[in-house]
Design a protein around this motif. Sequence first.
Motif, PDB file in Angstrom:
ATOM      1  N   LEU A 282       0.739  -1.107  -0.058  1.00 30.88           N
ATOM      2  CA  LEU A 282      -0.255   0.302  -0.161  1.00 30.88           C
ATOM      3  C   LEU A 282       0.969   0.986  -0.646  1.00 30.88           C
ATOM      4  CD1 LEU A 282      -2.909  -1.407   2.183  1.00 30.88           C
ATOM      5  CD2 LEU A 282      -2.752  -1.295  -0.081  1.00 30.88           C
ATOM      6  N   LEU A 283       1.708   1.312   1.011  1.00 26.32           N
ATOM      7  CA  LEU A 283       2.753   2.226   0.896  1.00 26.32           C
ATOM      8  C   LEU A 283       3.765   2.147  -0.150  1.00 26.32           C
ATOM      9  CD1 LEU A 283       4.180   5.079   2.713  1.00 26.32           C
ATOM     10  CD2 LEU A 283       5.968   3.335   3.069  1.00 26.32           C
ATOM     11  N   ALA A 284       3.837   1.264  -1.302  1.00 31.58           N
ATOM     12  CA  ALA A 284       4.767   1.649  -2.208  1.00 31.58           C
ATOM     13  C   ALA A 284       3.852   2.221  -3.360  1.00 31.58           C
ATOM     14  CB  ALA A 284       5.037   0.622  -3.027  1.00 31.58           C
ATOM     15  N   LEU A 285       2.265   1.723  -3.335  1.00 34.30           N
ATOM     16  CA  LEU A 285       1.078   2.190  -4.185  1.00 34.30           C
ATOM     17  C   LEU A 285       0.593   3.590  -4.575  1.00 34.30           C
ATOM     18  CD1 LEU A 285      -0.409   1.876  -6.718  1.00 34.30           C
ATOM     19  CD2 LEU A 285      -2.196   0.946  -4.673  1.00 34.30           C
ATOM     20  N   ALA A 286       0.711   4.500  -3.133  1.00 32.96           N
ATOM     21  CA  ALA A 286       0.002   5.291  -2.401  1.00 32.96           C
ATOM     22  C   ALA A 286       2.053   6.349  -3.226  1.00 32.96           C
ATOM     23  CB  ALA A 286       0.332   5.318  -1.100  1.00 32.96           C
ATOM     24  N   VAL A 287       3.408   6.288  -2.560  1.00 31.99           N
ATOM     25  CA  VAL A 287       4.156   6.577  -3.209  1.00 31.99           C
ATOM     26  C   VAL A 287       4.266   7.174  -4.812  1.00 31.99           C
ATOM     27  CG1 VAL A 287       6.617   6.607  -3.004  1.00 31.99           C
ATOM     28  CG2 VAL A 287       5.075   6.403  -0.468  1.00 31.99           C
ATOM     29  N   THR A 288       4.053   5.631  -4.854  1.00 32.34           N
ATOM     30  CA  THR A 288       4.467   6.147  -6.675  1.00 32.34           C
ATOM     31  C   THR A 288       3.358   6.770  -7.221  1.00 32.34           C
ATOM     32  OG1 THR A 288       5.254   3.759  -6.569  1.00 32.34           O
ATOM     33  CG2 THR A 288       4.696   4.775  -8.369  1.00 32.34           C
ATOM     34  N   LEU A 289       1.517   6.307  -6.700  1.00 32.03           N
ATOM     35  CA  LEU A 289       0.835   7.668  -7.648  1.00 32.03           C
ATOM     36  C   LEU A 289       0.788   8.773  -7.470  1.00 32.03           C
ATOM     37  CD1 LEU A 289      -1.879   4.811  -6.478  1.00 32.03           C
ATOM     38  CD2 LEU A 289      -1.133   5.626  -8.632  1.00 32.03           C
ATOM     39  N   GLY A 290       1.582   8.750  -6.064  1.00 31.30           N
ATOM     40  CA  GLY A 290       1.633  10.910  -5.721  1.00 31.30           C
ATOM     41  C   GLY A 290       2.541  11.459  -7.143  1.00 31.30           C
ATOM     42  N   GLY A 291       3.731  10.617  -6.419  1.00 35.09           N
ATOM     43  CA  GLY A 291       5.069  11.242  -7.999  1.00 35.09           C
ATOM     44  C   GLY A 291       4.461  11.109  -9.284  1.00 35.09           C
ATOM     45  N   VAL A 292       4.164  10.095  -9.866  1.00 33.30           N
ATOM     46  CA  VAL A 292       2.649   9.940 -11.229  1.00 33.30           C
ATOM     47  C   VAL A 292       2.504  11.478 -11.313  1.00 33.30           C
ATOM     48  CG1 VAL A 292       2.162   8.765 -12.422  1.00 33.30           C
ATOM     49  CG2 VAL A 292       3.516   8.010 -11.443  1.00 33.30           C
ATOM     50  N   ALA A 293       1.519  11.689 -10.442  1.00 32.99           N
ATOM     51  CA  ALA A 293       0.261  12.374 -10.011  1.00 32.99           C
ATOM     52  C   ALA A 293       1.228  14.102 -10.148  1.00 32.99           C
ATOM     53  CB  ALA A 293      -0.710  12.656  -8.933  1.00 32.99           C
TER      54      ALA A 293
END
Length: 298
Positions: A282-293
């Motif tokens: 969940l942390l990897a998904l949230a952090v990566t999505l934040g960078g892409v956003a």
Amino acid sequence: MTILSEAGRGRIAPLGFLFLAIASVGWGLNFPIMKQLLSEVPPLSSRGLAGLVGAAALALIAHHRGQRLTVPKPLWGRLILVSMLNIGGWVAFMGLALVWLKASDAAVLAITIPVWVALLAWPLLGETVSVVRGLALLVALTGICVLLGGGGISVSLEKLPGILFALAGAIGVAFGTVLTKRFPLTLQPIALTAWQVGIGCVPVVIVGLAIEQPHFAALSPRGWASMAYLTFVQFCVCYVCWFAALERLPAATASIGTLLVPVVGVLAAAAMLAEPIGLRELLALAVTLGGVALALRH
């Protein structure tokens, strides 16, 4: 999944969000289905053959919609190069990545494409790397490090080839996207996709049949269903819906909407493959999505 430069124009139409949702969910489901199929057939030959059949189906759809399939001679060189990057590398590298990675990990790494586009646009298009874009890259890389660091050093080293293959596929798509922006391919969208998928999958099939030993006759009903999904849903339904969404939504809105892809991929992998969803995932998904956003907004 590829990032294409077709820009949405006009006002936002609610139907566009439905098409966008269908494309994003379809591409997200693709990751656990690919992973599941690997238990029956090897990655290159299966994905390459699915792509060739999908390209033929896309060509029929383009013809039915009145889109010209002829390619002007001056465009052939760049069409082949971009097809190798956008499709050939993606199909081959992401298939190989799933040999080492969980479907959920591959889905998270795949969505980093916009970050690499923003980075490559600096030397190739002269677009300035702003502070926000630099921060986006660092945030996305942090998400990748979270994926790499789970389970200790031995597990990380076991996953490293898969992570490198997944990143190679994502960076290849980003490179192809930037080249398409620099040297536009003046073909209509579905016809262009049909050519790119077909051209990109030819070498994947050749290499796959040469080094692998696929036994398609031994596929189970579930395996054939997975092949049908990869062929017709991934390459046909999702792309047609994607272009339909771009006709009704601004390109930026549609691009941000594709952030649904890794979310679907992670949740579907948990449901279909019993892959655990823990704090690290969940942390990897949230952090990566934040960078892409961040990358998509600037």
